[in-house]
Structure formats: C-alpha cells, structure tokens
Design an enzyme around this catalytic site. Structure first.
Site, PDB file in Angstrom:
ATOM      1  N   ASN A 110      -2.806   6.064   3.042  1.00  0.00           N
ATOM      2  CA  ASN A 110      -2.351   6.807   2.154  1.00  0.00           C
ATOM      3  C   ASN A 110      -3.481   6.583   0.929  1.00  0.00           C
ATOM      4  O   ASN A 110      -3.313   5.681   0.557  1.00  0.00           O
ATOM      5  CB  ASN A 110      -1.021   6.835   1.610  1.00  0.00           C
ATOM      6  CG  ASN A 110      -0.180   7.297   2.657  1.00  0.00           C
ATOM      7  OD1 ASN A 110      -0.048   8.343   3.128  1.00  0.00           O
ATOM      8  ND2 ASN A 110       1.059   6.268   2.831  1.00  0.00           N
ATOM      9  N   CYS A 166      13.346   2.156  -1.055  1.00  0.00           N
ATOM     10  CA  CYS A 166      12.338   1.322  -0.945  1.00  0.00           C
ATOM     11  C   CYS A 166      12.039   0.290  -2.452  1.00  0.00           C
ATOM     12  O   CYS A 166      11.793   1.049  -3.404  1.00  0.00           O
ATOM     13  CB  CYS A 166      10.906   2.139  -0.740  1.00  0.00           C
ATOM     14  SG  CYS A 166       9.622   0.996  -0.315  1.00  0.00           S
ATOM     15  N   CYS A 203      -4.683  -7.097  -0.857  1.00  0.00           N
ATOM     16  CA  CYS A 203      -5.075  -6.234   0.504  1.00  0.00           C
ATOM     17  C   CYS A 203      -6.048  -5.202  -0.177  1.00  0.00           C
ATOM     18  O   CYS A 203      -5.797  -4.306  -1.177  1.00  0.00           O
ATOM     19  CB  CYS A 203      -4.011  -5.896   1.096  1.00  0.00           C
ATOM     20  SG  CYS A 203      -2.733  -7.182   1.676  1.00  0.00           S
ATOM     21  N   GLY A 211       4.687  -5.342  -4.599  1.00  0.00           N
ATOM     22  CA  GLY A 211       4.652  -6.803  -4.520  1.00  0.00           C
ATOM     23  C   GLY A 211       4.947  -7.441  -2.826  1.00  0.00           C
ATOM     24  O   GLY A 211       5.243  -6.800  -2.255  1.00  0.00           O
ATOM     25  N   CYS A 236       3.730   4.895   1.026  1.00  0.00           N
ATOM     26  CA  CYS A 236       3.304   3.775   1.148  1.00  0.00           C
ATOM     27  C   CYS A 236       1.944   3.489   0.815  1.00  0.00           C
ATOM     28  O   CYS A 236       1.197   3.947   0.829  1.00  0.00           O
ATOM     29  CB  CYS A 236       3.171   3.321   2.564  1.00  0.00           C
ATOM     30  SG  CYS A 236       4.800   3.359   3.783  1.00  0.00           S
ATOM     31  N   SER A 289       3.173  -6.977   8.301  1.00  0.00           N
ATOM     32  CA  SER A 289       2.048  -6.300   8.061  1.00  0.00           C
ATOM     33  C   SER A 289       0.736  -6.829   8.678  1.00  0.00           C
ATOM     34  O   SER A 289       0.279  -7.716   8.140  1.00  0.00           O
ATOM     35  CB  SER A 289       1.603  -6.085   6.431  1.00  0.00           C
ATOM     36  OG  SER A 289       2.707  -5.367   5.783  1.00  0.00           O
ATOM     37  N   HIS A 308      -1.803  -5.163  10.656  1.00  0.00           N
ATOM     38  CA  HIS A 308      -3.163  -4.424  10.361  1.00  0.00           C
ATOM     39  C   HIS A 308      -4.601  -4.584  11.251  1.00  0.00           C
ATOM     40  O   HIS A 308      -5.510  -3.934  10.862  1.00  0.00           O
ATOM     41  CB  HIS A 308      -3.200  -4.355   8.746  1.00  0.00           C
ATOM     42  CG  HIS A 308      -2.319  -3.994   7.928  1.00  0.00           C
ATOM     43  ND1 HIS A 308      -1.255  -2.853   8.441  1.00  0.00           N
ATOM     44  CD2 HIS A 308      -1.587  -4.348   6.933  1.00  0.00           C
ATOM     45  CE1 HIS A 308      -0.528  -2.788   7.441  1.00  0.00           C
ATOM     46  NE2 HIS A 308      -0.455  -3.567   6.543  1.00  0.00           N
ATOM     47  N   GLU A 323       7.851   0.723  -9.484  1.00  0.00           N
ATOM     48  CA  GLU A 323       8.524   2.023  -8.921  1.00  0.00           C
ATOM     49  C   GLU A 323       9.454   1.659  -7.780  1.00  0.00           C
ATOM     50  O   GLU A 323       9.247   0.588  -7.027  1.00  0.00           O
ATOM     51  CB  GLU A 323       7.151   2.588  -8.215  1.00  0.00           C
ATOM     52  CG  GLU A 323       6.502   3.385  -9.623  1.00  0.00           C
ATOM     53  CD  GLU A 323       5.212   4.159  -9.115  1.00  0.00           C
ATOM     54  OE1 GLU A 323       5.146   4.922  -9.784  1.00  0.00           O
ATOM     55  OE2 GLU A 323       4.456   3.775  -8.286  1.00  0.00           O
ATOM     56  N   CYS A 376      -4.629  -1.422  -0.666  1.00  0.00           N
ATOM     57  CA  CYS A 376      -3.331  -0.971  -1.358  1.00  0.00           C
ATOM     58  C   CYS A 376      -3.524  -0.873  -2.616  1.00  0.00           C
ATOM     59  O   CYS A 376      -4.016  -1.671  -3.126  1.00  0.00           O
ATOM     60  CB  CYS A 376      -2.359  -2.348  -0.772  1.00  0.00           C
ATOM     61  SG  CYS A 376      -0.872  -2.253  -1.992  1.00  0.00           S
ATOM     62  N   CYS A 425       0.966  -7.168  -7.581  1.00  0.00           N
ATOM     63  CA  CYS A 425       0.719  -8.021  -6.395  1.00  0.00           C
ATOM     64  C   CYS A 425      -0.438  -9.040  -6.352  1.00  0.00           C
ATOM     65  O   CYS A 425      -1.620  -8.191  -6.838  1.00  0.00           O
ATOM     66  CB  CYS A 425       0.744  -7.302  -5.048  1.00  0.00           C
ATOM     67  SG  CYS A 425       0.929  -8.450  -3.573  1.00  0.00           S
TER      68      CYS A 425
HETATM   69  N1  SAH Z   1       3.764  -6.795   0.548  1.00  0.00           N
HETATM   70  C1  SAH Z   1       4.433  -6.497   1.440  1.00  0.00           C
HETATM   71  C2  SAH Z   1       5.484  -5.221   1.334  1.00  0.00           C
HETATM   72  C3  SAH Z   1       5.045  -4.226   0.486  1.00  0.00           C
HETATM   73  S1  SAH Z   1       3.803  -3.167   1.067  1.00  0.00           S
HETATM   74  C4  SAH Z   1       3.553  -6.308   2.768  1.00  0.00           C
HETATM   75  O1  SAH Z   1       2.494  -6.213   2.514  1.00  0.00           O
HETATM   76  O2  SAH Z   1       4.083  -6.069   3.777  1.00  0.00           O
HETATM   77  C5  SAH Z   1       4.601  -2.255   2.462  1.00  0.00           C
HETATM   78  C6  SAH Z   1       3.719  -1.702   3.490  1.00  0.00           C
HETATM   79  O3  SAH Z   1       2.842  -0.881   2.898  1.00  0.00           O
HETATM   80  C7  SAH Z   1       2.754  -2.694   4.367  1.00  0.00           C
HETATM   81  O4  SAH Z   1       2.874  -2.507   5.679  1.00  0.00           O
HETATM   82  C8  SAH Z   1       1.484  -2.159   3.731  1.00  0.00           C
HETATM   83  O5  SAH Z   1       0.540  -2.764   4.188  1.00  0.00           O
HETATM   84  C9  SAH Z   1       1.446  -0.873   3.652  1.00  0.00           C
HETATM   85  N2  SAH Z   1       0.587  -0.182   2.669  1.00  0.00           N
HETATM   86  C10 SAH Z   1      -0.361  -0.718   1.681  1.00  0.00           C
HETATM   87  N3  SAH Z   1      -1.185   0.049   1.305  1.00  0.00           N
HETATM   88  C11 SAH Z   1      -1.026   1.322   2.083  1.00  0.00           C
HETATM   89  C12 SAH Z   1      -1.571   2.552   1.878  1.00  0.00           C
HETATM   90  N4  SAH Z   1      -2.742   2.753   1.137  1.00  0.00           N
HETATM   91  N5  SAH Z   1      -1.444   3.426   2.745  1.00  0.00           N
HETATM   92  C13 SAH Z   1      -0.477   3.135   3.997  1.00  0.00           C
HETATM   93  N6  SAH Z   1       0.459   1.996   3.695  1.00  0.00           N
HETATM   94  C14 SAH Z   1      -0.158   0.900   3.179  1.00  0.00           C
HETATM   95 FE1  SF4 Z   2       0.579  -6.881  -1.810  1.00  0.00          FE
HETATM   96 FE2  SF4 Z   2       1.688  -5.891   0.385  1.00  0.00          FE
HETATM   97 FE3  SF4 Z   2      -0.019  -4.461  -1.118  1.00  0.00          FE
HETATM   98 FE4  SF4 Z   2      -0.825  -6.636   0.246  1.00  0.00          FE
HETATM   99  S1  SF4 Z   2      -0.185  -4.455   1.058  1.00  0.00           S
HETATM  100  S2  SF4 Z   2      -1.476  -5.973  -1.653  1.00  0.00           S
HETATM  101  S3  SF4 Z   2       0.627  -7.842   0.336  1.00  0.00           S
HETATM  102  S4  SF4 Z   2       1.962  -5.306  -1.691  1.00  0.00           S
END
Ligand code: SAH
Ligand code: SF4
Length: 385
Positions: free
Chosen positions: A312, A121, A132, A181, A355, A235, A237, A89, A135, A128
């Site tokens: 989200n 984006c 996390c 990713g 996100c 990231s 968190h 996406e 995510c 990935c």
């Molecule tokens: N893998 C990289 C980039 C992709 S994720 C990373 O983790 O940084 C992009 C952003 O979206 C990251 O900050 C991630 O933590 C955040 N993200 C992931 N899942 C999310 C969710 N369910 N709600 C809001 N942000 C989220």
């Molecule tokens: Fe991968 Fe980023 Fe999602 Fe973590 S937040 S699982 S590093 S895409």
C-alpha cells in the site's frame, strides 16, 4: 489513576490492598470493559462508599477522538489523541455477511466459513523505531510506547462507538496487533492489554482471535510463548538475509535462521498449529518466482501459512505494488509447494487505513526523516533481484 491501565491481576491487587474482596475487581472489570462505563455512579452493585472513593481518586478515561472516518467498504478509522504531541490510529475492518448488513456496513469479504467477522487493528506505539523501508509508520519515526490504558482504550472506545449487532453480540470479534508500532518492543503494556482482551470479565476473546504481528524480535517471541501465547503473525517479507536486512532492518540483529527457530519454538505454545508469515509484495524487489521457491526452502520445517499483502503506497514511498498476475503466480508456487497462501484484500485505502498506511500524528524523537536516504537505492543495493 486511569483504571483502564489495570488488567485483572492489577485491579485485584488494588482492591484487596484497600481491604475489598477480590470479586470487587471482577465487578469493576465488567462495568468498565463489558459495559463500557466511564462513570462510577452507574455501578450500582458496588457499595456507594467504595464508589465514592474510586470517583474521588481515579477515573476511567478513553482516548480523545481527533477524527473518525468510514471508507466505502465499511472500514472505519479513528485518529485518537494520546497526548498533546501524539495521536495514533485504530482501524475497524468488518467482513462477512448478515450482521454487517444489518449494521449498515457494506461488505466485500468473509471469513473461511462465510460468517461475519469484525477485526480491530490496534496500535502499540506512537510511531515505530524499526524503520522498515516500506512502512509509513516506520518512516515517520518514533516517539514513545503506549500505556496499557492507551492500548486497551482503543478497543474500549471502538466497542462503544460501534454499538452491538441486532442480537446483542459485539461487532468486534477479533483483534490484530497490526496498527502503528512493534508490539513486542512494548512488551509489558501489550501483554497486559491483551490479557484484558482475553479476560472473560472484560472482552472474552479466545487466544485464536487475538493476533500479534511482529517484525521478528526473537527473545520477546520466546517470552510471549511463556507469558500469553496468542496467535502469531511474523512479518517475513524476504527469503534471504541480504534482502531482509534492507527491508526489515531488525533482521541484522535477529537473522532468518534465528527467526525460523523462534517460530518453531512458538508453535508448541500457540493456540493454532501454525505461524502466519506476512509477505508484502513489492514490484521487482521481492516478488519473483525464485523468491517464492527460496521461501519454500526457508520454511521447510516451520508449520506456517502465508499471507501475501499487496504493498500500500504512501506519499514518501518509492516502491510499487506487484501486479496482480505476479501475486497469483507467486502464490501458486507456494501452494504447489504444499503451503497455504492467501492474498490479503486491501481494505480502507480510500481513507489511508490500509496496512502500512497508518501514520497518525507522531512527534518524532529520532529525527529520522531528516537522516533518511532514498529507499529505492537501498533496495537495489541490497541484492533485491
Ligand atoms: N510492527 C509489526 C506490526 C505492525 S505492521 C510488524 O511489522 O509486524 C503490520 C503489517 O503491515 C506488517 O506485516 C507490515 O509489514 C505490513 N506493512 C507495513 N507497511 C506496509 C505497506 N506500505 N503496505 C502493506 N503492508 C505493510
Ligand atoms: Fe515498525 Fe512494523 Fe512498520 Fe516495521 S512494519 S516499521 S516493525 S510498524
């Protein structure tokens, strides 16, 4: 070969290898990336013999579009097929004013100066591997790295699909490597695609307008500083290793002290004099005022800005979004502690484009979903409160 796979240096090597002058590579770049050409026939300033040879041996092929949806706030998401088993996406997020309206886009946000900004984006992997717990991409598992063509192909495609502003300007002014990713886990292809984003003969974006977001792969952050130091978002968190180990498991390999040191090193090379820390706000998990105070201590020596991201939800997740009041109080502690803290507007959630909601269609090679334990139990056992 798909010529979208070649950055400027590779295209020049290719052209000179065939006995052509290096400027042929620049001409090709301009046709492919500035004008969006996919047909060698239109490249009339290139000798026909060479064009015919290119057409016989190569192609310029963007991704196949599986679906194309636009949210009520103007956010637009494409599901792009990269092979028979995987689709990824890409999301376009318009913010700001005049030009957006002219393009028929509903706006509800703007950049610091109130000007139009259009952010794409971009995804870097099919799925990935980093798991996390909050995510959707991580939840679905991992299949493979994307190629340079598949990464830059997202920008190539979106530019063509969106057209231009009335003044001839492109609608995409910024790129964030924040799609599906972990970009630093696919280093070479991501750097090669980002070099095209920056190349004046291709997309000509400044290093400040291309942001790479990482979950914190420390050695690759140093490598990026030496290779192509674009704007960096990390990231974060969580303010403690105990909690971050649970939320962002790569923390077990690169704990917070190492991550903070890597951020400090990166700033010497970065196009901006700060690193952005992304911080997802999870109700009752990482959003207390104590957590905010711990963050101040953790980042004492790191020039940084905080971007708070409301969680989200996605179907398999048990986390909840922090209430708006808690997010405001959390931001207040950071601001009173001398930091800049902004809260990210949730965009495109009615088309699952916000996100962390990007899931695409990925065939999981890790069989992760079947091994997964419930994430709420995970979070509390990690000392979340
Ligand atoms: N893998 C990289 C980039 C992709 S994720 C990373 O983790 O940084 C992009 C952003 O979206 C990251 O900050 C991630 O933590 C955040 N993200 C992931 N899942 C999310 C969710 N369910 N709600 C809001 N942000 C989220
Ligand atoms: Fe991968 Fe980023 Fe999602 Fe973590 S937040 S699982 S590093 S895409």
């Amino acid at each position: 070969m798909n010529l979208l796979d070649l950055d400027a240096a590779a295209l020049e090597r290719y052209c000179t290898g065939l006995g052509e002058k290096p400027f042929r590579a620049r001409q090709l770049l301009r046709w492919i990336h500035q004008r969006g050409a996919s047909d060698f026939g239109v490249m009339t300033d290139i000798a026909k013999v060479f064009r015919d040879r290119l057409a016989a041996e190569h192609l310029i092929a963007g991704p196949d579009v599986v679906s194309d949806s636009t949210a009520s706030d103007g956010t637009r998401k494409w599901l792009l097929r990269v092979d028979a088993a995987n689709a990824i996406e890409t999301v376009f997020i318009p913010e700001g004013d005049v030009a957006a309206r002219a393009a028929g886009i509903v706006i509800d946000d703007e950049d610091d100066e109130g000007r139009y900004r259009g952010t794409l984006c971009v995804s870097s992997q099919a799925g990935c591997a980093l798991e996390c717990s909050f995510c959707s991409t991580g939840y679905q598992g991992f299949n493979r790295n994307l190629s340079t063509a598949e990464i830059i192909g997202q920008l190539w495609h979106a530019n063509a699909a969106l057209g231009r502003q009335p003044g001839g300007e492109r609608l995409i002014t910024n790129v964030v490597m924040m799609g599906m990713g972990e970009p630093l886990a696919n280093f070479d292809a991501v750097v090669s695609a980002m070099s095209l984003m920056l190349d004046d003969n291709a997309y000509g974006l400044s290093r400040r307008r291309v942001t790479l977001s990482t979950s914190g792969l420390v050695p690759q952050m140093d490598r990026l500083a030496q290779t192509l130091p674009v704007a960096l978002a990390v990231s974060l968190h969580a303010p403690t290793d105990a909690l971050r180990d649970v939320l962002v498991p790569i923390n077990r390999k690169y704990p917070l002290a190492e991550l903070m040191a890597a951020c400090r090193r990166y700033i010497d090379y970065a196009p901006r004099d700060f690193v952005t820390f992304e911080y997802i706000m999870l109700d009752g998990v990482n959003d207390s005022l104590d957590h905010a105070r711990q963050l101040l201590a953790l980042t004492r020596d790191v020039p940084c800005k905080f971007n708070l991201i409301p969680f989200n939800p996605f179907p398999q997740s048990d986390y909840r979004r922090s209430p708006a009041e808690r997010v405001r109080a959390f931001a207040r502690v950071l601001i009173d502690g001398g930091r800049v803290a902004t809260t990210r507007k949730t965009r495109g959630d009615d088309i699952d484009a916000a996100c962390g909601q990007l899931a695409g269609q990925v065939t999981d090679k890790t069989r992760r979903a079947s091994k997964r334990i419930p994430i709420v139990a995970d979070a509390s056992s990690g000392g979340a409160q």
